[in-house]
Design a protein around this motif. Sequence first.
Motif, PDB file in Angstrom:
ATOM      1  N   ASP A   2       4.022  62.429  59.135  1.00 39.40           N
ATOM      2  CA  ASP A   2       3.365  61.534  60.070  1.00 39.40           C
ATOM      3  C   ASP A   2       4.279  60.388  60.487  1.00 39.40           C
ATOM      4  O   ASP A   2       4.156  59.862  61.591  1.00 39.40           O
ATOM      5  CB  ASP A   2       2.083  60.972  59.443  1.00 39.40           C
ATOM      6  N   ASP A   3       5.203  59.972  59.599  1.00 41.91           N
ATOM      7  CA  ASP A   3       6.111  58.874  59.918  1.00 41.91           C
ATOM      8  C   ASP A   3       7.089  59.248  61.020  1.00 41.91           C
ATOM      9  O   ASP A   3       7.694  58.374  61.646  1.00 41.91           O
ATOM     10  CB  ASP A   3       6.881  58.438  58.663  1.00 41.91           C
ATOM     11  N   LYS A  10       0.963  59.638  66.914  1.00 40.22           N
ATOM     12  CA  LYS A  10       0.328  59.148  65.685  1.00 40.22           C
ATOM     13  C   LYS A  10      -1.097  58.684  65.958  1.00 40.22           C
ATOM     14  O   LYS A  10      -1.999  58.918  65.158  1.00 40.22           O
ATOM     15  CB  LYS A  10       1.153  58.024  65.082  1.00 40.22           C
ATOM     16  N   GLN A  13      -3.179  61.738  66.265  1.00 40.66           N
ATOM     17  CA  GLN A  13      -3.367  62.326  64.938  1.00 40.66           C
ATOM     18  C   GLN A  13      -4.407  61.541  64.147  1.00 40.66           C
ATOM     19  O   GLN A  13      -5.271  62.122  63.479  1.00 40.66           O
ATOM     20  CB  GLN A  13      -2.044  62.343  64.179  1.00 40.66           C
ATOM     21  N   ASN A  14      -4.343  60.202  64.240  1.00 42.25           N
ATOM     22  CA  ASN A  14      -5.317  59.352  63.543  1.00 42.25           C
ATOM     23  C   ASN A  14      -6.718  59.553  64.098  1.00 42.25           C
ATOM     24  O   ASN A  14      -7.702  59.562  63.346  1.00 42.25           O
ATOM     25  CB  ASN A  14      -4.918  57.879  63.656  1.00 42.25           C
TER      26      ASN A  14
END
Length: 232
Positions: A2-3, A10, A13-14
Amino acid sequence: MDDQLLPSQKRRQNAIGLAGVVIAILFPFVLSLLIIMSGLNYPDKVLYSRFIFWAEVLFLMLYASKAEHRKFLIWEDKPADIGFFIGSIVALYFLSLACGIIGSIPKFLGWHESNAAFKRIVAMFINRPWLMLFTAVTAGVTEELIFRGYVLTRLSLLFKNKYIPIIISALAFSSLHYSYRSLREYILTFLIGILFGVYYQQYRNIKVLIVVHFMIDIISLEVWTHFSKLIK
């Protein structure tokens, strides 16, 4: 992994992860309500409600794979020998008993609540040991996979504070037991949610939690059904 995502990726994705958490929490409430409103008899309602949790686990596995593009259990189990495994089970079980004592404090202080829902459940299991076993297995496996394996881990991706995901997942787990209409049950399940969440966050061993959860349910149900037979 994820980083390495871009900020826009991101955020997406969240958002997908948060949607999964909401679905995981609301899924059993909505379908259980439909079963409650049905014309089924009480044992059948309990039986079919157990299948809801197995269906939810399957759905979340598909959601994790197809929507999130990641594994269902994103925290890898840490290696542990048999001594640590057994020691964890014993320690967590007795700590769960302590949670039960704390949950009983309001009653000792004069809080009155009806045990009608719990008595009804116990009476149903007296002549249906197979249903009691199936219920305990279902709770141990599916509730741990849902609330610790899925909800806690996804919330941990959304919050930098490691305690917030534990508290939220414990509150969601406690609210699942609304049908008991018991303050003691709410306190007990919330504290167990905290205890299990801390353990899973630290040791990453879902198998231990499944075994302990099953033990809590099957032993307590066996004790209460046996006690109910004696006082009849």
